[in-house]
Design a protein around this motif. Structure first.
Motif, PDB file in Angstrom:
ATOM      1  N   PRO A   1       9.474  -2.297   0.575  1.00 52.69           N
ATOM      2  CA  PRO A   1       9.072  -3.299   1.154  1.00 52.69           C
ATOM      3  C   PRO A   1       7.583  -3.882   1.232  1.00 52.69           C
ATOM      4  CG  PRO A   1       9.615  -1.336   2.581  1.00 52.69           C
ATOM      5  CD  PRO A   1       9.700  -1.224   1.237  1.00 52.69           C
ATOM      6  N   PRO A   2       7.329  -4.879   1.021  1.00 45.83           N
ATOM      7  CA  PRO A   2       6.138  -5.499   1.210  1.00 45.83           C
ATOM      8  C   PRO A   2       5.267  -5.182   2.552  1.00 45.83           C
ATOM      9  CG  PRO A   2       7.304  -7.396   1.057  1.00 45.83           C
ATOM     10  CD  PRO A   2       8.205  -6.333   0.807  1.00 45.83           C
ATOM     11  N   LYS A   3       4.142  -4.916   2.671  1.00 42.21           N
ATOM     12  CA  LYS A   3       3.463  -4.588   3.603  1.00 42.21           C
ATOM     13  C   LYS A   3       3.247  -6.043   4.655  1.00 42.21           C
ATOM     14  CE  LYS A   3      -0.813  -2.542   5.807  1.00 42.21           C
ATOM     15  NZ  LYS A   3      -2.112  -1.868   5.486  1.00 42.21           N
ATOM     16  N   SER A   4       2.882  -6.886   3.808  1.00 43.51           N
ATOM     17  CA  SER A   4       2.958  -8.263   4.501  1.00 43.51           C
ATOM     18  C   SER A   4       3.138  -9.283   3.131  1.00 43.51           C
ATOM     19  CB  SER A   4       1.455  -8.547   4.925  1.00 43.51           C
ATOM     20  OG  SER A   4       0.299  -8.490   3.877  1.00 43.51           O
ATOM     21  N   GLY A   5       3.327 -10.528   3.623  1.00 44.45           N
ATOM     22  CA  GLY A   5       3.675 -11.591   2.870  1.00 44.45           C
ATOM     23  C   GLY A   5       5.053 -11.615   2.568  1.00 44.45           C
ATOM     24  N   THR A   6       5.545 -12.643   1.858  1.00 43.36           N
ATOM     25  CA  THR A   6       7.004 -13.118   1.535  1.00 43.36           C
ATOM     26  C   THR A   6       7.237 -13.077   0.055  1.00 43.36           C
ATOM     27  OG1 THR A   6       6.470 -15.386   1.804  1.00 43.36           O
ATOM     28  CG2 THR A   6       7.053 -14.153   3.775  1.00 43.36           C
ATOM     29  N   ILE A   7       8.518 -12.660  -0.119  1.00 44.78           N
ATOM     30  CA  ILE A   7       9.137 -12.723  -1.488  1.00 44.78           C
ATOM     31  C   ILE A   7      10.307 -13.511  -1.437  1.00 44.78           C
ATOM     32  CG2 ILE A   7       9.774 -11.575  -3.571  1.00 44.78           C
ATOM     33  CD1 ILE A   7       8.217  -9.094  -2.764  1.00 44.78           C
ATOM     34  N   ARG A   8      10.290 -14.506  -2.147  1.00 48.31           N
ATOM     35  CA  ARG A   8      11.687 -15.707  -2.054  1.00 48.31           C
ATOM     36  C   ARG A   8      12.220 -15.438  -3.519  1.00 48.31           C
ATOM     37  NH1 ARG A   8       8.113 -18.128   1.509  1.00 48.31           N
ATOM     38  NH2 ARG A   8       9.090 -18.360   3.550  1.00 48.31           N
ATOM     39  N   VAL A   9      13.503 -15.532  -3.519  1.00 50.56           N
ATOM     40  CA  VAL A   9      14.499 -15.752  -4.701  1.00 50.56           C
ATOM     41  C   VAL A   9      15.317 -16.839  -4.713  1.00 50.56           C
ATOM     42  CG1 VAL A   9      16.039 -14.733  -6.442  1.00 50.56           C
ATOM     43  CG2 VAL A   9      14.075 -13.572  -5.873  1.00 50.56           C
ATOM     44  N   GLY A  10      15.139 -17.828  -5.192  1.00 48.16           N
ATOM     45  CA  GLY A  10      15.979 -19.267  -5.017  1.00 48.16           C
ATOM     46  C   GLY A  10      15.607 -19.750  -3.954  1.00 48.16           C
TER      47      GLY A  10
ATOM     48  N   GLN B   1       0.798  -1.072   0.031  1.00 47.43           N
ATOM     49  CA  GLN B   1      -0.066   0.029  -0.067  1.00 47.43           C
ATOM     50  C   GLN B   1       0.669   1.211  -0.089  1.00 47.43           C
ATOM     51  OE1 GLN B   1      -3.025  -0.078   2.990  1.00 47.43           O
ATOM     52  NE2 GLN B   1      -3.180   2.158   3.130  1.00 47.43           N
ATOM     53  N   TYR B   2       0.559   2.187  -0.781  1.00 47.86           N
ATOM     54  CA  TYR B   2       1.390   3.219  -1.058  1.00 47.86           C
ATOM     55  C   TYR B   2       0.858   4.219   0.001  1.00 47.86           C
ATOM     56  CZ  TYR B   2       3.593   2.218  -5.466  1.00 47.86           C
ATOM     57  OH  TYR B   2       4.346   1.880  -6.336  1.00 47.86           O
ATOM     58  N   PRO B   3       2.095   5.108   0.604  1.00 52.26           N
ATOM     59  CA  PRO B   3       1.609   6.105   1.431  1.00 52.26           C
ATOM     60  C   PRO B   3       0.674   7.053   1.145  1.00 52.26           C
ATOM     61  CG  PRO B   3       4.166   5.602   1.600  1.00 52.26           C
ATOM     62  CD  PRO B   3       3.305   4.936   0.393  1.00 52.26           C
ATOM     63  N   GLY B   4      -0.322   7.454   1.997  1.00 53.53           N
ATOM     64  CA  GLY B   4      -1.418   8.371   1.566  1.00 53.53           C
ATOM     65  C   GLY B   4      -2.650   7.654   0.770  1.00 53.53           C
ATOM     66  N   GLU B   5      -2.322   6.278   0.558  1.00 57.44           N
ATOM     67  CA  GLU B   5      -3.705   5.584  -0.369  1.00 57.44           C
ATOM     68  C   GLU B   5      -4.344   4.798   0.889  1.00 57.44           C
ATOM     69  OE1 GLU B   5      -4.525   6.021  -3.215  1.00 57.44           O
ATOM     70  OE2 GLU B   5      -2.714   6.903  -4.368  1.00 57.44           O
ATOM     71  N   ASP B   6      -5.569   4.715   0.372  1.00 59.23           N
ATOM     72  CA  ASP B   6      -6.435   3.940   1.353  1.00 59.23           C
ATOM     73  C   ASP B   6      -6.662   2.371   0.809  1.00 59.23           C
ATOM     74  OD1 ASP B   6      -8.223   4.392  -0.809  1.00 59.23           O
ATOM     75  OD2 ASP B   6      -9.692   5.540   0.540  1.00 59.23           O
ATOM     76  N   PHE B   7      -5.971   2.049  -0.006  1.00 63.35           N
ATOM     77  CA  PHE B   7      -6.276   0.633  -0.686  1.00 63.35           C
ATOM     78  C   PHE B   7      -4.884   0.174  -0.825  1.00 63.35           C
ATOM     79  CE2 PHE B   7      -5.854   3.185  -4.275  1.00 63.35           C
ATOM     80  CZ  PHE B   7      -5.241   2.508  -5.279  1.00 63.35           C
ATOM     81  N   HIS B   8      -4.757  -1.286  -0.887  1.00 62.35           N
ATOM     82  CA  HIS B   8      -3.620  -2.059  -1.184  1.00 62.35           C
ATOM     83  C   HIS B   8      -3.677  -2.211  -2.878  1.00 62.35           C
ATOM     84  CE1 HIS B   8      -3.783  -4.373   2.665  1.00 62.35           C
ATOM     85  NE2 HIS B   8      -3.067  -3.322   2.924  1.00 62.35           N
ATOM     86  N   ILE B   9      -2.397  -1.768  -3.489  1.00 64.40           N
ATOM     87  CA  ILE B   9      -2.381  -1.894  -5.138  1.00 64.40           C
ATOM     88  C   ILE B   9      -1.936  -3.212  -5.177  1.00 64.40           C
ATOM     89  CG2 ILE B   9       0.146  -1.043  -5.087  1.00 64.40           C
ATOM     90  CD1 ILE B   9      -0.468   0.315  -7.561  1.00 64.40           C
ATOM     91  N   ILE B  10      -1.166  -3.778  -4.343  1.00 66.94           N
ATOM     92  CA  ILE B  10      -0.820  -5.469  -4.480  1.00 66.94           C
ATOM     93  C   ILE B  10      -1.773  -5.866  -3.151  1.00 66.94           C
ATOM     94  CG2 ILE B  10       0.807  -7.099  -4.706  1.00 66.94           C
ATOM     95  CD1 ILE B  10       1.026  -5.176  -6.916  1.00 66.94           C
ATOM     96  N   ASP B  11      -2.554  -6.855  -3.430  1.00 68.43           N
ATOM     97  CA  ASP B  11      -3.389  -7.094  -2.439  1.00 68.43           C
ATOM     98  C   ASP B  11      -3.202  -8.791  -2.186  1.00 68.43           C
ATOM     99  OD1 ASP B  11      -5.471  -7.549  -0.598  1.00 68.43           O
ATOM    100  OD2 ASP B  11      -6.935  -6.942  -1.751  1.00 68.43           O
ATOM    101  N   GLN B  12      -2.616  -9.386  -1.497  1.00 67.78           N
ATOM    102  CA  GLN B  12      -2.573 -10.806  -1.361  1.00 67.78           C
ATOM    103  C   GLN B  12      -2.270 -11.614  -2.688  1.00 67.78           C
ATOM    104  OE1 GLN B  12      -3.346 -12.687   1.945  1.00 67.78           O
ATOM    105  NE2 GLN B  12      -3.224 -10.617   2.549  1.00 67.78           N
TER     106      GLN B  12
END
Length: 253
Positions: free
Chosen positions: A56-65, A12-23
């Motif tokens: 940095p993601p608000k939540s969740g995980t990103i893995r490479v390799g 979620q970008y600062p100042g926005e009230d929604f997740h642009i990337i959501d789960q």
């Protein structure tokens, strides 16, 4: 094992009230070439900025390799729309920058590796030139060579050819496919151009709506190597119209 994994990622970008990337969850296999297709502002570049650690993601995980990117460095190469070559450095010095950051290379080793990378992309003799002396296509090839020198198996290319003229752009597309087939890197490529996506990728990852909750993966029924004539095949023409319809639907929404 996948080279890239998103697991329930939100942003979620600062100042926005929604997740642009959501789960958002998706994975990418090693050595694959995927184009990410969607309208302007839908969140494609946000995904790239999270992968390369700029956001940095608000939540969740990103893995490479198989490892979280939070505990890694230099795990991906990133090439933005502009070549971002420093005008006060020679082309060779620009290419040596990832090696300077990685450390452990002497000045001679950096220069030798930069020269080899330039030769690989057809820019022999450009080591001591400055970026202003190169054409747009040559600058993009130099920028790609610099991205390769990160040593990463995962490359993120964010609309790298969009600012080029038509003939240069299709020449660069053909050149990029040749580089990918030779080096076996994993490439994620953002584009707004449906034909570019169909020509380059093994499957297209389509953003159908914002917030992004899923990426619709659509296989491209073409083998490699490819040529421009393949885009006139009936099944590709039909797929192109399907993709255009998906994008138009998103614009109307």
């Amino acid at each position: 094992m996948s080279i890239l994994d998103f697991n329930q990622v939100c942003y979620q970008y600062p100042g926005e009230d929604f997740h642009i990337i959501d789960q958002l969850s998706f994975s990418v296999e090693p050595g694959s070439f995927h184009c990410m297709l969607g309208v302007s502002g839908c969140g494609k570049s946000t995904i790239f900025r999270m992968i390369n650690g700029l956001l940095p993601p608000k939540s969740g995980t990103i893995r490479v390799g198989g490892q979280s990117i939070a505990v890694q460095k230099q795990y991906c190469g990133y090439m933005p729309q502009k070549d971002m070559l420093f005008p006060w450095r020679t082309v060779g010095e620009n290419l040596a920058l990832p090696l300077e950051i990685r450390r452990g290379f002497s000045k001679k080793e950096r220069r030798d590796r930069a020269a080899a990378a330039l030769a690989e992309v057809g820019l022999e003799g450009c080591m001591d030139k400055f970026p202003v002396e190169l054409s747009g296509g040559m600058r993009q090839r130099a920028a790609f060579a610099r991205t390769m020198l990160t040593g990463s198996d995962l490359l993120l290319l964010d609309e790298p050819f969009s600012a080029l003229d038509f003939l240069t752009r299709i020449s660069m597309q053909e050149w990029l496919l040749d580089q990918w087939q030779r080096h076996k890197k994993t490439i994620l490529f953002i584009t707004h151009d449906v034909e570019e996506a169909l020509f380059l990728s093994s499957s297209v990852l389509v953003v159908e709506s914002t917030p992004i909750r899923t990426l619709r993966e659509i296989p491209v029924p073409l083998d490699y190597p490819r040529n421009r004539h393949d885009l006139t095949r009936p099944e590709i023409v039909e797929l192109r119209e399907e993709l255009v319809t998906l994008l138009r639907k998103q614009v109307k929404e």
